[in-house]
Enzyme design. Structure first.
Site, PDB file in Angstrom:
ATOM      1  N   GLU A  56       0.830  -1.209   0.000  1.00 29.65           N
ATOM      2  CA  GLU A  56       0.000   0.000   0.000  1.00 29.65           C
ATOM      3  C   GLU A  56       0.864   1.259   0.000  1.00 29.65           C
ATOM      4  OE1 GLU A  56      -2.237  -3.182   2.427  1.00 29.65           O
ATOM      5  OE2 GLU A  56      -0.166  -2.526   2.187  1.00 29.65           O
ATOM      6  N   CYS A  84      -2.327  -2.945   7.339  1.00 31.79           N
ATOM      7  CA  CYS A  84      -1.831  -2.865   8.713  1.00 31.79           C
ATOM      8  C   CYS A  84      -2.058  -1.431   9.220  1.00 31.79           C
ATOM      9  CB  CYS A  84      -0.350  -3.237   8.753  1.00 31.79           C
ATOM     10  SG  CYS A  84       0.733  -1.968   8.058  1.00 31.79           S
ATOM     11  N   CYS A  87      -0.178   1.218   7.174  1.00 27.42           N
ATOM     12  CA  CYS A  87      -0.732   1.434   5.838  1.00 27.42           C
ATOM     13  C   CYS A  87      -2.089   2.133   5.906  1.00 27.42           C
ATOM     14  CB  CYS A  87      -0.838   0.106   5.093  1.00 27.42           C
ATOM     15  SG  CYS A  87       0.776  -0.576   4.677  1.00 27.42           S
TER      16      CYS A  87
END
Length: 158
Positions: A56, A84, A87
Site C-alpha cells: 500500500e 496494517c 498502511c
C-alpha cells in the site's frame, strides 16, 4: 461509491504473486485507481531493506509521484490483505476515500507474519476517518496467495 472491480484486485494479486517467484517481500499487492484510471500497482518489497515498503505504501508513493501531490482524494485502493495500522494511516493521510481488501490481518498472522491485529474498522473509529471500508472482496483468491506463499520452501516471514 462504485461497485468493487475484480480487474483492479486482480492487478494487486498479480503484483503480489511476483514475490512468490522473486522473494523481495511478502505475498501482498495493492492497486490504486481513480475513476477508471489506474494510478499505481505495487507489491510488498520490505526484504529490499526498508520495513516501510508495504504494498500500500509503495502504491501511494507511485500514485503521488504520478499526480505530483500527496492528496489522492477520490481514489480507491485495492489491497490483497487488510492494511496494517501503518498502511491504514498512510491511506487516511493520502485522503484515499475507499479501501477494498481481500484477506484479513488475522489470516496473515496465522501464517506467521508479525502483525498488529488492529482492525481497519477500529482504526477508522479511533481516528474518526471517513474512509469507506469494503472487506473480504475476492477473499478466496487473496487467501490463496497466502497459502501459496506458505508452501514456499525459501519464504521469509517477518
Amino acid at each position: 461509491m462504485q461497485k468493487p472491480n475484480k480487474k483492479y484486485m486482480q492487478l494487486a494479486i498479480n503484483a503480489a504473486r511476483k514475490n512468490c517467484k522473486k522473494i523481495e517481500g511478502g505475498p501482498f499487492g495493492a492497486c490504486i485507481v481513480i475513476g477508471k484510471k489506474i494510478l499505481a500497482v505495487a507489491r510488498n518489497t520490505v526484504l529490499k531493506n526498508d520495513a516501510t515498503c508495504h504494498a500500500e505504501i509503495n502504491a501511494i508513493r507511485l500514485a503521488s509521484r504520478k499526480l505530483k501531490t500527496f492528496d489522492l482524494s477520490g481514489s480507491v485502493i485495492y489491497s490483497t490483505t487488510e492494511p496494517c495500522p501503518m498502511c491504514f494511516s498512510a491511506i487516511h493521510w493520502a485522503r484515499i476515500g475507499v479501501v477494498i481488501y481481500g484477506s484479513k490481518i488475522e489470516d496473515v498472522a496465522n501464517i506467521g507474519f508479525n502483525e498488529l491485529k488492529i482492525k481497519n474498522t477500529k482504526l477508522k473509529a479511533l481516528g474518526r476517518s471517513e474512509i469507506k471500508i469494503v472487506p473480504s472482496f475476492m477473499k478466496q483468491e487473496c487467501k490463496k496467495l497466502l497459502l501459496d506463499w506458505n508452501s514456499l520452501p525459501n519464504k521469509k516471514i517477518y
